[in-house]
Write a protein that holds these residues in place. Sequence first.
Motif, PDB file in Angstrom:
ATOM      1  N   LEU A 109      43.426  50.052  33.400  1.00 49.35           N
ATOM      2  CA  LEU A 109      43.617  48.710  32.851  1.00 49.35           C
ATOM      3  C   LEU A 109      42.930  47.611  33.666  1.00 49.35           C
ATOM      4  CD1 LEU A 109      47.288  48.998  31.607  1.00 49.35           C
ATOM      5  CD2 LEU A 109      45.174  49.259  30.318  1.00 49.35           C
ATOM      6  N   PRO A 110      43.107  47.530  34.997  1.00 49.64           N
ATOM      7  CA  PRO A 110      42.371  46.496  35.743  1.00 49.64           C
ATOM      8  C   PRO A 110      40.859  46.675  35.667  1.00 49.64           C
ATOM      9  CG  PRO A 110      44.138  47.405  37.079  1.00 49.64           C
ATOM     10  CD  PRO A 110      44.044  48.249  35.845  1.00 49.64           C
ATOM     11  N   ALA A 111      40.396  47.925  35.650  1.00 51.18           N
ATOM     12  CA  ALA A 111      38.957  48.171  35.552  1.00 51.18           C
ATOM     13  C   ALA A 111      38.412  47.679  34.213  1.00 51.18           C
ATOM     14  CB  ALA A 111      38.660  49.660  35.730  1.00 51.18           C
ATOM     15  N   LEU A 112      39.148  47.916  33.146  1.00 53.00           N
ATOM     16  CA  LEU A 112      38.709  47.455  31.829  1.00 53.00           C
ATOM     17  C   LEU A 112      38.727  45.932  31.742  1.00 53.00           C
ATOM     18  CD1 LEU A 112      40.453  50.111  29.591  1.00 53.00           C
ATOM     19  CD2 LEU A 112      38.011  49.894  30.074  1.00 53.00           C
ATOM     20  N   LEU A 113      39.690  45.295  32.375  1.00 55.38           N
ATOM     21  CA  LEU A 113      39.714  43.833  32.430  1.00 55.38           C
ATOM     22  C   LEU A 113      38.463  43.315  33.137  1.00 55.38           C
ATOM     23  CD1 LEU A 113      41.157  41.065  32.098  1.00 55.38           C
ATOM     24  CD2 LEU A 113      42.173  41.507  34.326  1.00 55.38           C
ATOM     25  N   LEU A 114      38.124  43.932  34.252  1.00 55.71           N
ATOM     26  CA  LEU A 114      36.939  43.521  34.998  1.00 55.71           C
ATOM     27  C   LEU A 114      35.665  43.716  34.171  1.00 55.71           C
ATOM     28  CD1 LEU A 114      35.807  42.503  37.682  1.00 55.71           C
ATOM     29  CD2 LEU A 114      35.653  44.878  38.410  1.00 55.71           C
ATOM     30  N   VAL A 115      35.567  44.830  33.464  1.00 55.45           N
ATOM     31  CA  VAL A 115      34.401  45.074  32.601  1.00 55.45           C
ATOM     32  C   VAL A 115      34.291  43.987  31.531  1.00 55.45           C
ATOM     33  CG1 VAL A 115      33.466  46.631  30.846  1.00 55.45           C
ATOM     34  CG2 VAL A 115      34.289  47.553  33.007  1.00 55.45           C
ATOM     35  N   GLY A 116      35.402  43.611  30.925  1.00 53.47           N
ATOM     36  CA  GLY A 116      35.389  42.562  29.911  1.00 53.47           C
ATOM     37  C   GLY A 116      34.944  41.220  30.452  1.00 53.47           C
ATOM     38  N   VAL A 117      35.419  40.874  31.642  1.00 56.50           N
ATOM     39  CA  VAL A 117      35.028  39.602  32.257  1.00 56.50           C
ATOM     40  C   VAL A 117      33.539  39.615  32.588  1.00 56.50           C
ATOM     41  CG1 VAL A 117      35.320  38.171  34.328  1.00 56.50           C
ATOM     42  CG2 VAL A 117      37.327  39.061  33.123  1.00 56.50           C
TER      43      VAL A 117
END
Length: 98
Positions: free
Chosen positions: A66-74
Amino acid sequence: MRVRRPACAVVCFFAKNLRGHSPWRVLVAPATAAVGLVVLLWLSISQLDLLTAAGPAVNWSLLLPLPALLLVGVVMALRIRGRDRARYESLGTEDVEG
């Protein structure tokens, strides 16, 4: 240059510009829903072992992306903003009521 927090910017924008809608529809109901979603997220994460009936390894493997996917989106949003400002500004502007 003054940096605004996104949540404050959104609330301030809608507080100033209700776009013909009632304060309930534009401010109160979304704020209530946001609080409910935060509580749901907290309960889901804190009681994940009850939801999955699995061990800690499985639960961590579900939470870690989840945090990795948030970072990818940003990062993707920032790349779009840098390369194509018009496309970036059109993100999230789909009219679903029309």
